[in-house]
Design a protein around this motif. Structure first.
Motif, PDB file in Angstrom:
ATOM      1  N   LEU A 113      11.154  28.894  49.086  1.00  0.00           N
ATOM      2  CA  LEU A 113      11.393  30.254  48.608  1.00  0.00           C
ATOM      3  C   LEU A 113      12.814  30.348  48.069  1.00  0.00           C
ATOM      4  O   LEU A 113      13.724  30.852  48.739  1.00  0.00           O
ATOM      5  CB  LEU A 113      11.190  31.256  49.751  1.00  0.00           C
ATOM      6  N   GLY A 115      16.121  31.521  46.560  1.00  0.00           N
ATOM      7  CA  GLY A 115      16.657  32.878  46.529  1.00  0.00           C
ATOM      8  C   GLY A 115      16.392  33.642  47.797  1.00  0.00           C
ATOM      9  O   GLY A 115      16.662  34.837  47.875  1.00  0.00           O
ATOM     10  N   ALA A 116      15.871  32.965  48.809  1.00  0.00           N
ATOM     11  CA  ALA A 116      15.622  33.645  50.087  1.00  0.00           C
ATOM     12  C   ALA A 116      16.938  34.229  50.586  1.00  0.00           C
ATOM     13  O   ALA A 116      17.970  33.563  50.564  1.00  0.00           O
ATOM     14  CB  ALA A 116      15.047  32.676  51.099  1.00  0.00           C
ATOM     15  N   ASN A 117      16.910  35.495  51.017  1.00  0.00           N
ATOM     16  CA  ASN A 117      18.158  36.107  51.461  1.00  0.00           C
ATOM     17  C   ASN A 117      18.085  36.709  52.851  1.00  0.00           C
ATOM     18  O   ASN A 117      19.081  37.188  53.382  1.00  0.00           O
ATOM     19  CB  ASN A 117      18.631  37.166  50.450  1.00  0.00           C
ATOM     20  N   MET A 118      16.880  36.679  53.463  1.00  0.00           N
ATOM     21  CA  MET A 118      16.753  37.278  54.802  1.00  0.00           C
ATOM     22  C   MET A 118      15.809  36.434  55.641  1.00  0.00           C
ATOM     23  O   MET A 118      14.776  35.968  55.155  1.00  0.00           O
ATOM     24  CB  MET A 118      16.182  38.700  54.656  1.00  0.00           C
ATOM     25  N   HIS A 141      20.958  36.365  55.607  1.00  0.00           N
ATOM     26  CA  HIS A 141      21.053  37.446  56.582  1.00  0.00           C
ATOM     27  C   HIS A 141      19.919  37.294  57.592  1.00  0.00           C
ATOM     28  O   HIS A 141      18.891  36.693  57.294  1.00  0.00           O
ATOM     29  CB  HIS A 141      20.952  38.805  55.878  1.00  0.00           C
ATOM     30  N   GLY A 165      30.220  37.587  56.277  1.00  0.00           N
ATOM     31  CA  GLY A 165      29.765  38.794  55.605  1.00  0.00           C
ATOM     32  C   GLY A 165      28.254  38.947  55.636  1.00  0.00           C
ATOM     33  O   GLY A 165      27.653  39.548  54.751  1.00  0.00           O
ATOM     34  N   ASN A 179      16.811  47.709  51.543  1.00  0.00           N
ATOM     35  CA  ASN A 179      16.398  47.857  50.137  1.00  0.00           C
ATOM     36  C   ASN A 179      15.017  48.491  50.032  1.00  0.00           C
ATOM     37  O   ASN A 179      14.214  48.153  49.172  1.00  0.00           O
ATOM     38  CB  ASN A 179      16.416  46.502  49.431  1.00  0.00           C
ATOM     39  N   GLN A 220      19.532  52.757  53.185  1.00  0.00           N
ATOM     40  CA  GLN A 220      19.468  51.531  53.984  1.00  0.00           C
ATOM     41  C   GLN A 220      19.364  51.923  55.448  1.00  0.00           C
ATOM     42  O   GLN A 220      20.000  52.877  55.876  1.00  0.00           O
ATOM     43  CB  GLN A 220      20.720  50.662  53.804  1.00  0.00           C
TER      44      GLN A 220
ATOM     45  N   MET C   1      27.383  35.585  50.399  1.00  0.00           N
ATOM     46  CA  MET C   1      26.739  36.799  49.867  1.00  0.00           C
ATOM     47  C   MET C   1      26.870  37.926  50.894  1.00  0.00           C
ATOM     48  O   MET C   1      26.322  37.850  51.976  1.00  0.00           O
ATOM     49  CB  MET C   1      25.258  36.503  49.613  1.00  0.00           C
ATOM     50  N   SER C   2      27.601  38.940  50.586  1.00  0.00           N
ATOM     51  CA  SER C   2      27.914  39.955  51.591  1.00  0.00           C
ATOM     52  C   SER C   2      26.766  40.948  51.740  1.00  0.00           C
ATOM     53  O   SER C   2      25.795  40.941  50.983  1.00  0.00           O
ATOM     54  CB  SER C   2      29.168  40.711  51.183  1.00  0.00           C
ATOM     55  N   VAL C   3      26.938  41.829  52.701  1.00  0.00           N
ATOM     56  CA  VAL C   3      25.921  42.846  52.962  1.00  0.00           C
ATOM     57  C   VAL C   3      25.708  43.707  51.711  1.00  0.00           C
ATOM     58  O   VAL C   3      24.581  43.997  51.319  1.00  0.00           O
ATOM     59  CB  VAL C   3      26.326  43.725  54.154  1.00  0.00           C
ATOM     60  N   ASN C   4      26.786  44.100  51.076  1.00  0.00           N
ATOM     61  CA  ASN C   4      26.652  44.943  49.889  1.00  0.00           C
ATOM     62  C   ASN C   4      26.006  44.197  48.737  1.00  0.00           C
ATOM     63  O   ASN C   4      25.319  44.779  47.908  1.00  0.00           O
ATOM     64  CB  ASN C   4      28.000  45.540  49.494  1.00  0.00           C
ATOM     65  N   LEU C   6      23.647  41.985  49.226  1.00  0.00           N
ATOM     66  CA  LEU C   6      22.236  42.008  49.617  1.00  0.00           C
ATOM     67  C   LEU C   6      21.574  43.289  49.126  1.00  0.00           C
ATOM     68  O   LEU C   6      20.432  43.274  48.668  1.00  0.00           O
ATOM     69  CB  LEU C   6      22.115  41.902  51.136  1.00  0.00           C
ATOM     70  N   PHE C   7      22.312  44.387  49.211  1.00  0.00           N
ATOM     71  CA  PHE C   7      21.751  45.675  48.814  1.00  0.00           C
ATOM     72  C   PHE C   7      21.362  45.693  47.338  1.00  0.00           C
ATOM     73  O   PHE C   7      20.569  46.521  46.906  1.00  0.00           O
ATOM     74  CB  PHE C   7      22.737  46.812  49.092  1.00  0.00           C
ATOM     75  N   LYS C   8      21.946  44.790  46.558  1.00  0.00           N
ATOM     76  CA  LYS C   8      21.648  44.807  45.124  1.00  0.00           C
ATOM     77  C   LYS C   8      20.514  43.858  44.766  1.00  0.00           C
ATOM     78  O   LYS C   8      20.086  43.799  43.620  1.00  0.00           O
ATOM     79  CB  LYS C   8      22.887  44.396  44.321  1.00  0.00           C
ATOM     80  N   GLN C   9      20.066  43.046  45.728  1.00  0.00           N
ATOM     81  CA  GLN C   9      19.073  42.024  45.402  1.00  0.00           C
ATOM     82  C   GLN C   9      17.669  42.442  45.806  1.00  0.00           C
ATOM     83  O   GLN C   9      17.478  43.349  46.602  1.00  0.00           O
ATOM     84  CB  GLN C   9      19.407  40.736  46.144  1.00  0.00           C
ATOM     85  N   ASP C  10      16.694  41.703  45.281  1.00  0.00           N
ATOM     86  CA  ASP C  10      15.330  41.826  45.784  1.00  0.00           C
ATOM     87  C   ASP C  10      15.263  41.067  47.091  1.00  0.00           C
ATOM     88  O   ASP C  10      15.746  39.943  47.188  1.00  0.00           O
ATOM     89  CB  ASP C  10      14.332  41.188  44.803  1.00  0.00           C
ATOM     90  N   LEU C  11      14.641  41.686  48.061  1.00  0.00           N
ATOM     91  CA  LEU C  11      14.535  41.036  49.358  1.00  0.00           C
ATOM     92  C   LEU C  11      13.550  39.878  49.293  1.00  0.00           C
ATOM     93  O   LEU C  11      12.443  40.015  48.768  1.00  0.00           O
ATOM     94  CB  LEU C  11      14.054  42.054  50.384  1.00  0.00           C
ATOM     95  N   LYS C  12      13.975  38.692  49.791  1.00  0.00           N
ATOM     96  CA  LYS C  12      13.059  37.548  49.859  1.00  0.00           C
ATOM     97  C   LYS C  12      13.150  37.025  51.280  1.00  0.00           C
ATOM     98  O   LYS C  12      14.190  36.519  51.692  1.00  0.00           O
ATOM     99  CB  LYS C  12      13.469  36.452  48.876  1.00  0.00           C
ATOM    100  N   VAL C  13      12.066  37.161  52.010  1.00  0.00           N
ATOM    101  CA  VAL C  13      12.122  37.012  53.463  1.00  0.00           C
ATOM    102  C   VAL C  13      11.434  35.759  53.968  1.00  0.00           C
ATOM    103  O   VAL C  13      10.293  35.476  53.617  1.00  0.00           O
ATOM    104  CB  VAL C  13      11.471  38.237  54.147  1.00  0.00           C
TER     105      VAL C  13
END
Lengths: 521, 421, 58
Positions: A113, A115-118, A141, A165, A179, A220, C1-4, C6-13
């Protein structure tokens, strides 16, 4: 009665699947008792204590599955039990078989995946910290749903997260909406300008739901986990999230929710609130409002009130305490009169059975002035449920607590636990039953239905004694949730349950009923 | 800092990737297989004694004894086998591989495959076809008769055929077959077709009678799995030289003898790491169930060891009808094999995986870390000798084999003083 | 990549654990992948020890 055990090596199933499966298998004719689980130390001890372990259990690892069954071999065989197991698993796997690839590790998943960010972590507590560490190292995150993670690990991981961060929401964090995407246990709410940081799962849910009801939306919603505001952790996530919302162009008003923090932590939060360019609403549930107001923030009397105040300040409207009812007073009085009239003199007790811990906590705090309420999450040690004289008195239970969820799913996922408590804890001396009904992602598909069924059963049981009981509920949900707020309310009302628009109002109504009963008695 | 394991594995993979398995001819076992003799019977899998052999393997031994003329009845054969008058050894110890029971006796004809890149050879008997066959442990008169036909007609014709035709590049043939829906373990239809097409003119050119030529062509054509007995020695010949690379954690052998599953790891030389073979939880033919199954047996998972067979399941979607599941499952199996292997094959490209190379070079460290076990497509034999195949399915080696190997590996490193304190 | 950020991105979980969380995300059209999670080395202490030793080769 025959006892037989069966072992499947290297077969991993998640805990919820196993617990639901266990329940299904217990229903098989001829099965007296049955235990299905992974070979963790906890489960093995449980099996041994129940006298259901066999010799080969000593060879089990956490990666092996065991089935231990006590059954009448004239009615059923171990083979039949194993076949039923297979059918159940394949049924739940059927929807899986034509499904997407499931990589075997976090690293593999990150490759799969891009670009995974969470990362959402809900694996057993003892394994969770290592996975979180890997995720943070990889720059992602984290939302950590798992509990049973040590304070030391939590501190270390949060320090790393803050350094990089990154968010590290948890441990024991059940609710977040990032989001606009609900994560774990969260309600479907509209997007908007109000940002929330919550150290309490259902508290956060209640606030978001109330904001939505008032016609506003959420930018949020960040969870911090229940221990974040204690001394040892120092509010690391609360502070980081608070600052992120201040910097977030999408957020205009900020709400902070938690049980009262450690004083040193509260200090740090007030300092930030003081210099915040955006209005800050703080609900330190039951906490001291003067300190909050001294910091230039807006204090609250309930979760509902926090939502209302945030909405008012967003709209530039006057901010006042809401400590009453949505319905006109006359209607409330009538309601109270009617239901109290049906109670017999010896019906004096409160039975509050909650699936959401924060909602239970809020309930007790709102009632603390007038009532001694015993609980498994007592407001003070003397009020611990163990101290209750012969079980006679007011009781408020958080059914999601560890002692009630050993080997069973959380009551928000599976209403069975509360159904049993309705049976065991409600009797001829109960005046009022107070419950929360939590909708949304992660929750059971029809929690209102389960409560309504239980209430009908109770009324039937009590009618034998010529008695009735007052049942008051609030529904933590929205019209957008799959369980549908309106449908759920209708289901509850059809069972004669008084449904209030918020937990706080449900608690206030409970207070009115009990007061009226005491006066009239 | 130089990582000796990573370097060793790179070297092992280079050897594997460079392999050039080539069919160079046919011969008789005792003439061409190293160490072969009249009193030696080779079998599939790790070492095993007569006492421990399962039904089909015993049946194969008994049939082999009657074929060799060392016994004239099954009872005599059983007595002879137990007497100690014949020795048993794994095919793998003699540069050979055998499907299912994998019994090789002195008189049997074998394919000769040479790895042109390193000069080493591998041998395998000719596939008998379906039905009551020696490899399933059948030992009746018709089995023996058929083996004799293979020795007297099939073998000489094919031997001369290859002499006339010249060597056949098996690597290229396999590479083509895996793009035609084969995985060359349980699905060999395309590869067998390619083989017959390739050698048919040469068969016609041989000095034998039309009757014999026709019989040979018809036999080859009747048996989809003719090519299995070439893909196996091709894989064996490719992997064997990698087995000499010190400090490599790459698996170069996987094999089962019907009782135990065994693996061998490059950095651990010729040591076997064994554990009880599993009963396959697969799709059973009507009337049969897991109760009838023999534990996993055969050297054919040498194909998976190379990254073809079950590892390339995605490229053979038809196989899923055989083993249960959907084509998407086949893709998922192959995808998961990349988690436990080292490189993608430069030769064997899989169209449904966007032409990614087959997952090659099983690393024991990755198997243990991810708990993902190699996937093997296999036929299932009845536990009673000679009944034959009762189903097919997906099976895995026991984790214990890899755990034992890892422990031995670490001990070896410790003994060599290569571990940091 | 900071929290802020993250707020601008598409979430990819990436989901490690309860499958229902993954299913819920999928049903909302969120890019997500379910890890077929098992404890590393099956949680077996002996294997974890061996693996950490082997990763410390000189």
């Amino acid at each position: 009665m025959t006892l037989q055990t069966s072992i499947k090596r290297n077969a991993y199933y998640d805990s919820v699947t196993l617990m639901l499966l266990s329940r299904e298998l217990q229903k098989l004719e001829g099965v007296e008792d049955l235990l299905v689980g992974m070979g963790t130390d906890l489960n093995l001890d449980l099996a041994r204590n129940l006298g259901m372990a066999s010799g080969e259990f000593d060879t089990l690892t956490a990666n092996d599955l065991f089935i231990a069954a006590k059954f009448d071999d004239k009615k059923i065989s171990m083979q039949a039990i194993e076949d039923a197991f297979k059918v159940y698993i394949s049924r739940s796997a059927e929807s899986e078989s034509d499904e997407d690839y499931q990589p075997p590790s976090l690293q593999a998943a990150i490759q799969a995946l891009p670009g995974a960010n969470m990362v959402l972590v809900s694996v057993p507590g003892q394994n969770a910290a290592a996975e979180v560490e890997d995720a943070l190292d990889a720059g992602l995150h984290v939302m950590l749903f798992s509990d049973n993670v040590s304070v030391e690990d939590e501190l270390r991981l949060k320090q790393k997260a803050v350094e990089k961060g990154l968010l590290m929401m948890g441990p024991d964090c059940g609710t977040a909406i990032i989001n606009g995407v609900p994560l774990c246990f969260a309600n479907a709410v509209r997007r908007g300008k109000i940002g929330v940081v919550g150290a309490s799962g259902t508290g956060t849910q209640e606030v978001t739901v109330q904001v939505h009801k008032l016609g506003e939306g959420l930018s949020q919603v960040i969870g911090t986990g229940g221990r974040d505001l204690k001394d040892q952790i120092g509010g690391l996530m609360m502070i980081q999230s608070f600052e992120a919302l201040i910097a977030d162009p999408g957020t205009e008003v900020i709400i902070l929710i938690s049980k009262p923090p450690a004083p040193s932590v509260a200090e740090k939060i007030y300092r930030i609130a003081q210099t915040s360019p955006k209005p800050v609403v703080i609900d330190f549930i039951g906490g001291d409002r003067s300190a909050i107001e001294a910091a230039g923030a807006i204090a609250c009397v309930s979760l509902e009130d926090a939502a209302q105040k945030a909405v008012n300040v967003l709209r530039g409207q006057p901010v006042t305490d809401f400590a009453g009812f949505s319905l006109p007073d006359e209607q409330i009085d009538l309601m109270v009169e009617n239901v109290v009239a049906k109670l017999k003199p010896d019906q004096t007790e409160l039975r509050a059975l909650f699936t959401g811990g924060t909602l239970a906590d809020e309930a007790m705090k709102l009632l603390a002035d007038h009532y001694d309420i015993y609980s498994n999450i007592p407001l003070s040690p003397e009020m611990a449920i163990e101290n209750l004289p012969e079980g006679r008195g007011h009781i408020c239970l958080d059914l999601g607590e560890d002692e009630f969820t050993r080997g069973r799913p959380h009551p928000m996922i599976d209403p069975q636990t509360r159904t049993e408590f309705f049976k065991s804890h409600v009797d001829g001396q109960t005046a009022v039953i107070l419950v929360d009904v939590v909708l949304g992602f992660g929750s059971h598909k029809d929690p209102a239905g389960a409560v309504a069924d239980s209430v009908r059963e109770i009324r039937e049981r009590l009618s034998g004694q010529g008695k009735d009981v007052v049942v008051i509920a609030s529904v933590c949900g929205t019209d957008l949730d799959s369980q549908d707020l309106n449908k759920s309310v209708a289901t509850l009302e059809a069972a004669g349950i008084l449904v209030m628009p918020s937990n706080a109002q449900a608690v206030r109504l409970t207070d009115r009923v009990l007061q009226r009963k005491m006066k009239g008695a | 800092m130089i990582d000796i394991i990573e370097n060793a594995n790179k070297e092992a993979l280079e050897i594997i990737q460079n392999g050039q398995p080539t069919l160079i001819g046919l011969g008789i076992a005792e003439d061409v297989i190293p160490g072969m003799s009249k009193d030696l019977f080779l079998h599939a899998g790790p070492p095993i004694t007569w006492e421990k052999m399962s039904g089909p393997v015993r049946g194969g031994v008994m049939g082999g004894l009657m074929y060799e003329g060392l016994a004239s009845t099954p009872e005599e054969a059983a007595e002879y086998a137990a007497s100690g008058k014949i020795r048993f050894d794994p095919c793998h110890h003699h540069d050979a591989v055998g499907p299912m029971a994998g019994i090789v006796t002195a008189r049997m004809p074998v394919w000769i495959v040479e790895n042109k890149a390193y000069g080493n050879r591998a041998y395998c008997t000719l596939n008998e076809g379906l039905g009551k066959v020696l490899r399933m442990g059948a030992y009746g008169p018709e089995v023996i008769k058929h083996l004799q036909w293979m020795e007297n007609v099939l073998y000489p014709v094919l031997k001369e055929t290859i002499e006339i035709h010249g060597p056949i590049d098996l690597k290229t043939m396999i590479a083509q077959a895996v793009q035609m829906g084969d995985e060359v373990h349980n699905r060999n239809k395309a590869a067998t077709s390619l083989l017959i097409r390739e050698i048919a003119p040469s068969i016609l050119k041989t000095s034998f009678s039309n009757e014999d030529k026709i019989a040979v062509l018809e036999f080859l054509n009747s048996n989809d799995h003719t090519f299995l007995n070439l893909s196996m020695p091709a894989a064996k010949a490719t992997l064997e030289p990698a087995g000499k690379v010190k400090h490599s954690t790459i698996v170069y052998t996987m094999a089962r003898n019907g009782t135990e599953f065994g693996i061998r790891v490059a950095g651990l030389g010729e040591r076997w790491f064994t554990a009880p073979a599993e009963i396959i939880d697969g799709l059973y033919f009507p009337g049969f169930s897991m109760e009838d199954a023999n534990p996993d047996v055969g050297d054919s998972c040498i194909t998976e060891t190379l990254g073809i067979g079950g590892f390339s399941m995605a490229t053979a979607p038809a196989i899923v009808q055989f083993v249960g599941g959907t084509p998407k499952d086949a893709v998922r199996y192959t995808t998961s094999m990349y988690e436990i292997t080292t490189e993608e094959s430069r030769a064997y490209k899989l169209p449904p995986m966007n032409f990614r190379g087959a997952p090659t070079g099983i690393d024991i460290r990755k198997v243990i870390e991810t708990q993902v076990l190699p996937v093997i497509n296999t036929g299932i034999a009845h536990k009673v000798a000679g009944v034959g195949q009762v189903g097919a399915g997906v099976v895995h080696p026991p984790m214990a084999c890899f755990e034992q190997a890892l422990e031995a590996f670490v001990n070896l490193l410790e003994d060599e003083g290569l571990l940091e304190e | 990549m900071s929290v802020n950020d993250l707020f601008k991105q598409d979430l990819k979980v990436v989901n490690l654990g309860l499958k229902s969380f993954y299913s819920d995300l999928k049903s909302q059209g969120v890019r997500t992948v379910q890890v077929n999670w098992k404890p590393k080395a099956g949680g077996k202490k002996k294997m974890l020890d061996l693996l950490s030793k082997i990763n410390k080769v000189k």
